[in-house]
Design a protein around this motif. Structure first.
Motif, PDB file in Angstrom:
ATOM      1  N   PHE A  78       0.828  -1.214   0.000  1.00  0.00           N
ATOM      2  CA  PHE A  78       0.000   0.000   0.000  1.00  0.00           C
ATOM      3  C   PHE A  78       0.857   1.257   0.000  1.00  0.00           C
ATOM      4  CE2 PHE A  78      -2.313   3.387   2.139  1.00  0.00           C
ATOM      5  CZ  PHE A  78      -3.564   3.343   1.547  1.00  0.00           C
ATOM      6  N   LYS A  79       1.916   1.259   0.819  1.00  0.00           N
ATOM      7  CA  LYS A  79       2.749   2.442   0.972  1.00  0.00           C
ATOM      8  C   LYS A  79       3.734   2.633  -0.165  1.00  0.00           C
ATOM      9  CE  LYS A  79       2.621   2.911   6.018  1.00  0.00           C
ATOM     10  NZ  LYS A  79       3.435   2.893   7.265  1.00  0.00           N
ATOM     11  N   ARG A 115      -2.066   2.243  -4.006  1.00  0.00           N
ATOM     12  CA  ARG A 115      -3.246   2.124  -3.145  1.00  0.00           C
ATOM     13  C   ARG A 115      -4.383   1.402  -3.850  1.00  0.00           C
ATOM     14  NH1 ARG A 115      -4.017   7.377   0.080  1.00  0.00           N
ATOM     15  NH2 ARG A 115      -6.089   7.249  -0.812  1.00  0.00           N
ATOM     16  N   PHE A 171      -7.716  -3.441   1.403  1.00  0.00           N
ATOM     17  CA  PHE A 171      -7.272  -2.218   0.712  1.00  0.00           C
ATOM     18  C   PHE A 171      -8.349  -1.136   0.760  1.00  0.00           C
ATOM     19  CE2 PHE A 171      -3.811  -4.721  -1.005  1.00  0.00           C
ATOM     20  CZ  PHE A 171      -2.797  -3.792  -1.139  1.00  0.00           C
ATOM     21  N   ARG A 175      -8.244   0.243   4.201  1.00  0.00           N
ATOM     22  CA  ARG A 175      -7.006   1.017   4.392  1.00  0.00           C
ATOM     23  C   ARG A 175      -7.104   2.372   3.718  1.00  0.00           C
ATOM     24  NH1 ARG A 175      -3.648   3.672   5.704  1.00  0.00           N
ATOM     25  NH2 ARG A 175      -1.412   3.301   6.042  1.00  0.00           N
ATOM     26  N   ARG A 176      -7.700   2.434   2.545  1.00  0.00           N
ATOM     27  CA  ARG A 176      -7.886   3.724   1.867  1.00  0.00           C
ATOM     28  C   ARG A 176      -8.833   4.611   2.654  1.00  0.00           C
ATOM     29  NH1 ARG A 176      -8.003   0.403  -2.817  1.00  0.00           N
ATOM     30  NH2 ARG A 176     -10.282   0.441  -2.826  1.00  0.00           N
ATOM     31  N   GLU A 180     -12.719   9.065  -3.058  1.00  0.00           N
ATOM     32  CA  GLU A 180     -12.290   7.863  -2.382  1.00  0.00           C
ATOM     33  C   GLU A 180     -13.437   6.890  -2.260  1.00  0.00           C
ATOM     34  OE1 GLU A 180      -9.497   6.781  -1.482  1.00  0.00           O
ATOM     35  OE2 GLU A 180      -8.132   8.468  -1.375  1.00  0.00           O
TER      36      GLU A 180
END
Length: 348
Positions: free
Chosen positions: A88-89, A93, A118, A121-122, A344
């Motif tokens: 992810f980092k 993403r 994911f 996490r977003r 998002e």
């Protein structure tokens, strides 16, 4: 070497009209003139504004947001996973289906579980409406305060009504206390915005924000050092008067008051077009580009000032394009969002 650069940088031919010396702008007979050293105070004042902002958001913006029905979002905690976190980092993403398949194999998870991880996490990094409202409320409060102060400072000044007065006696124009505080507060605010970039809501135009703030500080600093204070205050009031309505539109957008938001955005658009596409080019630029030639021969700082203002006018046209797109959405789709906000995924 530094001393040599300093002496070169402050050469009078770069900043002042021919035959004018820095000694002509020294304080005398109770008259105070601008000095570059005055600008050092903008840094401590910027930190002071950050402290005021903290308490404003805590004791004013947050209760106001709650009164509008905006609540603190409680987001589901995700299961820590080193492999997925590193991807992810350091990769993306938004993993592709192939990436999801490979990560599922590595983590001994199903593809659906990886997709949900994911997405969650977003959502963790997606700024909540409360924080967006707090930031917009703070900017609204400052722009309202500085616009009212600007009107109070300028309403009785002759150069507001007669642009010839902007250049009468230049550069031997003493600094008024109201001009000092108008400039210092405005510049301190932009410094505070730069200092808070790391903690503010990240938007798609993050770099554009940094460039905008630095450009504003550069223009104000230059106009201060070259004693373009009278024209500088006119430029500031023309820009501040529209921003109040934009920030208020955002506040009501985050609160879900779409009709009120659309109305405020229409008001903002009208004031933006009048102030930045009519008043700025046909009054302010006329004042800085044409009128000085009746008093002075062209010199370096005159040229540099007007180049900066012409670039600023080009930015006005650039933003006008986005505002027209938003107006079309407002009129035909009845929905306004912050064009700079990043879309998002929503929480499931």
């Amino acid at each position: 070497m530094f001393q040599t650069f300093k002496e070169w940088f402050w050469l009078e031919r770069f900043w002042l009209p021919p035959t004018i010396k820095w000694s002509d702008l020294e304080d005398h007979d109770g008259l105070v003139f601008v000095k570059p050293s005055h600008l050092y105070m903008t840094i401590p004042y910027a930190f002071g504004l950050l402290i005021i902002r903290h308490f404003f958001e805590k004791f004013i913006a947050t209760p106001l947001a709650k009164s509008f029905g905006i609540k603190e979002e409680v987001r589901k905690k995700i299961t820590p996973n080193t492999i997925l976190e590193n991807f992810f980092k350091h990769s993306t993403r938004q993993p592709s289906q192939t990436d999801i398949y490979g990560l599922a194999k590595k983590c001994n998870l199903t593809e659906r579980q990886v997709e949900r991880w994911f997405r969650s996490r977003r959502n963790q990094e997606r700024p909540c409406r409360m924080k967006k409202f707090q930031e917009a409320c703070w900017r609204f409060a400052f722009y309202l305060m500085i616009t009212v102060a600007g009107i109070v400072f300028l309403y009785d000044k002759p150069w507001v009504y007669d642009l010839w007065e902007v250049w009468n006696g230049y550069p031997r124009q003493p600094l008024l206390p109201s001009q000092y505080w108008y400039y210092i507060l405005e510049m301190s605010f932009y410094w505070s915005l730069i200092f808070s970039l790391g903690s503010d809501v990240k938007r798609k135009d993050f770099l554009a924000h940094v460039i905008h703030h630095l450009a504003a500080l550069s223009l104000m600093s230059f106009s201060w050092c070259a004693n373009y204070i009278r024209s500088g205050t006119l430029v500031m009031i023309v820009h501040d008067v529209a921003d109040i309505w934009l920030e208020s539109a955002k506040m009501f957008s985050y609160a879900g008051w779409k009709q009120t938001c659309n109305t405020l955005f229409l008001i903002f658009s009208t004031i933006f077009f009048i102030s930045r596409l009519i008043i700025f080019p046909f009054w302010i630029l006329y004042c800085t580009l044409i009128l000085p030639l009746h008093y002075l021969e062209p010199f370096f700082s005159y040229i540099f000032l007007n180049l900066q203002l012409l670039v600023l006018q080009a930015l006005h046209l650039y933003w006008c394009y986005f505002i027209l797109k938003m107006l079309r959405r407002c009129l035909f789709m009845k929905n306004i969002q912050d064009v700079r906000s990043e879309d998002e995924d929503e929480d499931e």
